[in-house]
Design an enzyme around this catalytic site. Sequence first.
Site, PDB file in Angstrom:
ATOM      1  N   PRO A  76       0.808  -1.227   0.000  1.00  0.00           N
ATOM      2  CA  PRO A  76       0.000   0.000   0.000  1.00  0.00           C
ATOM      3  C   PRO A  76       0.838   1.272   0.000  1.00  0.00           C
ATOM      4  CG  PRO A  76      -0.943  -1.591   1.510  1.00  0.00           C
ATOM      5  CD  PRO A  76       0.372  -2.165   1.048  1.00  0.00           C
ATOM      6  N   CYS A  77       0.394   2.236  -0.803  1.00  0.00           N
ATOM      7  CA  CYS A  77       1.154   3.472  -0.993  1.00  0.00           C
ATOM      8  C   CYS A  77       0.549   4.667  -0.277  1.00  0.00           C
ATOM      9  CB  CYS A  77       1.253   3.787  -2.485  1.00  0.00           C
ATOM     10  SG  CYS A  77      -0.343   4.236  -3.243  1.00  0.00           S
ATOM     11  N   GLN A  78      -0.599   4.498   0.384  1.00  0.00           N
ATOM     12  CA  GLN A  78      -1.336   5.649   0.895  1.00  0.00           C
ATOM     13  C   GLN A  78      -0.521   6.529   1.836  1.00  0.00           C
ATOM     14  OE1 GLN A  78      -2.494   2.595   0.617  1.00  0.00           O
ATOM     15  NE2 GLN A  78      -4.613   2.564  -0.078  1.00  0.00           N
TER      16      GLN A  78
END
Length: 285
Positions: A76-78
């Site tokens: 995940p890049c959030q």
Amino acid sequence: MLKVLDLFSGIGGFSLGLERTGGFETVAFCEIEDYPRKVLAKHWPNVPIYRDVRNVTAKQLIADGITVDVITGGFPCQDLSLAGNQAGIEAERSGLWLELCRVIGDVRPKYAIVENVANLLSGPSEQRGGWFGRVLGDLASIGYDAEWHCIPAAAVGAPHRRDRAWIITYPKSKRCSQAGELQHRRTQERISGSGQTGFFTDNLKERIQGSQSRSLSGGGGSFSWCQNVRRAEELRGRPDLPEPLFCGSRDGIPNWVERLEGCGNAVVPQIPELIGYAILDAEAA
């Protein structure tokens, strides 16, 4: 045939790209969201899908009769993206990098391919080495070397840039001689460029440039249907388009919302396809 464990699978972009080479076979997925799991089950009906990466272990894979040569993961890049809060690689969502690294260290694949936003390489300046320094350090701690590059979707002919960091990692025993000479210095420096050692060589660059050239020339490239479209209305009735992505509904929720999220979170398959060819070239050398 190299066996692939596809973590943070989404709708299967990694596996689709790698399997296009003819040298990879996906043997297991891991995806927590329900809609992408349905997509995976439709297109890979005989491949098991684990739900939570935190429960994936070498012991469990062995018990299930699964052997793994390659691990993929776009974690995940959030918490890293410029569009997010940039809470960092130890935050709740992007902190799942630690689980990806744990699985790599536990399973010990021949290769792992990691993808994330380009900002992984540059932020934050107030921390020595930044987030990417943490990634390299974690990989080094489990005995893996890494090579990396930023490859935008536009490099393979897509009509948008979508710049992403791509990392190939492998046990230190497989390192190239030039990689061994440069690796220590790179891990100490501020990460602002790319690791140019074995996989991200002129050969891979030529593959990328060739893919882009074929697509932009309209010669049957993967994105050739996007060319010369000036308005969204012009897409209607085009016989060369795939089945509509954004239509229908489920339980009052527009189906296009889930499909849009699935496509937005996916990797562009043409890039892991090119990386897959580079790995196959290395295996054959």
